[in-house]
Scaffold this motif. Structure first.
Motif, PDB file in Angstrom:
ATOM      1  N   LEU A  91       0.821  -1.205   0.000  1.00 20.61           N
ATOM      2  CA  LEU A  91       0.000   0.000   0.000  1.00 20.61           C
ATOM      3  C   LEU A  91       0.862   1.265   0.000  1.00 20.61           C
ATOM      4  O   LEU A  91       0.647   2.182  -0.786  1.00 20.61           O
ATOM      5  N   VAL A  92       1.877   1.296   0.849  1.00 20.30           N
ATOM      6  CA  VAL A  92       2.708   2.492   0.976  1.00 20.30           C
ATOM      7  C   VAL A  92       3.612   2.679  -0.249  1.00 20.30           C
ATOM      8  O   VAL A  92       3.658   3.760  -0.841  1.00 20.30           O
ATOM      9  N   THR A  93       4.333   1.644  -0.636  1.00 20.57           N
ATOM     10  CA  THR A  93       5.308   1.819  -1.729  1.00 20.57           C
ATOM     11  C   THR A  93       4.641   1.980  -3.084  1.00 20.57           C
ATOM     12  O   THR A  93       5.035   2.847  -3.872  1.00 20.57           O
ATOM     13  N   PHE A  94       3.632   1.188  -3.391  1.00 16.49           N
ATOM     14  CA  PHE A  94       2.978   1.317  -4.688  1.00 16.49           C
ATOM     15  C   PHE A  94       2.121   2.579  -4.738  1.00 16.49           C
ATOM     16  O   PHE A  94       1.964   3.191  -5.790  1.00 16.49           O
ATOM     17  N   GLY A  95       1.557   2.984  -3.597  1.00  9.69           N
ATOM     18  CA  GLY A  95       0.802   4.239  -3.548  1.00  9.69           C
ATOM     19  C   GLY A  95       1.699   5.443  -3.773  1.00  9.69           C
ATOM     20  O   GLY A  95       1.349   6.368  -4.497  1.00  9.69           O
ATOM     21  N   SER A  96       2.878   5.433  -3.141  1.00  6.91           N
ATOM     22  CA  SER A  96       3.803   6.547  -3.368  1.00  6.91           C
ATOM     23  C   SER A  96       4.355   6.514  -4.785  1.00  6.91           C
ATOM     24  O   SER A  96       4.693   7.554  -5.349  1.00  6.91           O
ATOM     25  N   SER A  97       4.416   5.359  -5.377  1.00  8.41           N
ATOM     26  CA  SER A  97       4.826   5.258  -6.777  1.00  8.41           C
ATOM     27  C   SER A  97       3.793   5.920  -7.681  1.00  8.41           C
ATOM     28  O   SER A  97       4.150   6.602  -8.640  1.00  8.41           O
ATOM     29  N   ALA A  98       2.526   5.745  -7.370  1.00  7.51           N
ATOM     30  CA  ALA A  98       1.476   6.395  -8.160  1.00  7.51           C
ATOM     31  C   ALA A  98       1.529   7.909  -7.991  1.00  7.51           C
ATOM     32  O   ALA A  98       1.299   8.654  -8.939  1.00  7.51           O
ATOM     33  N   LEU A  99       1.837   8.378  -6.791  1.00  2.00           N
ATOM     34  CA  LEU A  99       1.973   9.821  -6.568  1.00  2.00           C
ATOM     35  C   LEU A  99       3.226  10.384  -7.231  1.00  2.00           C
ATOM     36  O   LEU A  99       3.333  11.592  -7.420  1.00  2.00           O
ATOM     37  N   GLY A 100       4.169   9.509  -7.576  1.00  2.00           N
ATOM     38  CA  GLY A 100       5.407   9.949  -8.212  1.00  2.00           C
ATOM     39  C   GLY A 100       5.190  10.580  -9.572  1.00  2.00           C
ATOM     40  O   GLY A 100       5.997  11.403 -10.012  1.00  2.00           O
ATOM     41  N   ILE A 101       4.113  10.246 -10.255  1.00  2.65           N
ATOM     42  CA  ILE A 101       3.823  10.855 -11.553  1.00  2.65           C
ATOM     43  C   ILE A 101       3.544  12.344 -11.365  1.00  2.65           C
ATOM     44  O   ILE A 101       4.107  13.188 -12.063  1.00  2.65           O
ATOM     45  N   ALA A 102       2.704  12.662 -10.391  1.00  3.13           N
ATOM     46  CA  ALA A 102       2.387  14.062 -10.133  1.00  3.13           C
ATOM     47  C   ALA A 102       3.612  14.807  -9.619  1.00  3.13           C
ATOM     48  O   ALA A 102       3.896  15.929 -10.049  1.00  3.13           O
ATOM     49  N   TYR A 103       4.356  14.194  -8.708  1.00  5.19           N
ATOM     50  CA  TYR A 103       5.519  14.871  -8.159  1.00  5.19           C
ATOM     51  C   TYR A 103       6.596  15.066  -9.228  1.00  5.19           C
ATOM     52  O   TYR A 103       7.237  16.105  -9.286  1.00  5.19           O
ATOM     53  N   GLY A 104       6.792  14.089 -10.087  1.00  3.08           N
ATOM     54  CA  GLY A 104       7.793  14.211 -11.139  1.00  3.08           C
ATOM     55  C   GLY A 104       7.490  15.330 -12.103  1.00  3.08           C
ATOM     56  O   GLY A 104       8.390  16.036 -12.562  1.00  3.08           O
ATOM     57  N   SER A 105       6.218  15.546 -12.406  1.00  4.40           N
ATOM     58  CA  SER A 105       5.873  16.633 -13.323  1.00  4.40           C
ATOM     59  C   SER A 105       5.856  17.980 -12.622  1.00  4.40           C
ATOM     60  O   SER A 105       6.206  18.994 -13.218  1.00  4.40           O
TER      61      SER A 105
END
Length: 169
Positions: free
Chosen positions: A124-138
């Motif tokens: 939940l934590v790692t894959f969820g933060s991975s999904a948020l990485g798209i927004a943070y990366g842009s």
């Protein structure tokens, strides 16, 4: 369990080989007629700005630009943004997979009987933060092609967050 699976009626394989598709499978390429001869073209119809049509929708005689159109993102900024997205998505994703593999090894070697909630919480934590990485990366990319990014991009993310939610007048 085997008796339960075998007791279900199954479709014979000979029936499956005789069935045909009612529609033709769609090809992702576009068919372009040229001199009454069909020709296949396989190029992407997207730009760094987004998935918009490559054809101009502007009517002839209309010279004023649409106020809702944003200027296109420069190629250098787009490449930096893609690099940041790959890192900010790939790092937590790889970490999550590595932790799950480590928990599996610990359980297989009887070092630690891992409770069921630990892999669930890890995923939940790692894959969820991975999904948020798209927004943070842009958001953490500097949109000025002449300036360079900071290491983590926190200042750029703050500036771009305010810019994104600013109302246009």
């Amino acid at each position: 369990m085997r008796a339960l699976l075998c007791s279900q009626p199954s479709v014979p394989l000979s029936f499956l080989s005789r069935t045909t598709l009612k529609t033709k499978p769609q090809n992702p390429r576009t068919l372009i007629p040229d001199n009454n001869k069909p020709r296949w073209e396989s190029r992407l119809h997207a730009s760094p700005k987004g998935f918009q049509s490559s054809r101009s929708t502007e009517k002839p005689g209309r010279s004023d630009p649409d106020p809702d159109d944003d200027p296109p993102i420069p190629q250098e900024v787009f490449e930096r943004m893609m690099g940041r997205i790959v890192v900010s998505v790939g790092t937590p994703l790889g970490l999550g997979v590595a932790i799950l593999k480590l928990l599996e090894v610990l359980k297989d070697r009887n070092v630690w009987d891992v409770p069921l909630w630990v892999p669930f919480l890890t995923t939940l934590v790692t894959f969820g933060s991975s999904a948020l990485g798209i927004a943070y990366g842009s958001l953490s990319t500097n949109l000025d092609p002449t300036k360079t990014n900071s290491v983590f991009g926190l200042e750029e993310a703050k500036e771009n967050w305010v810019e994104m939610w600013k109302e246009e007048k």
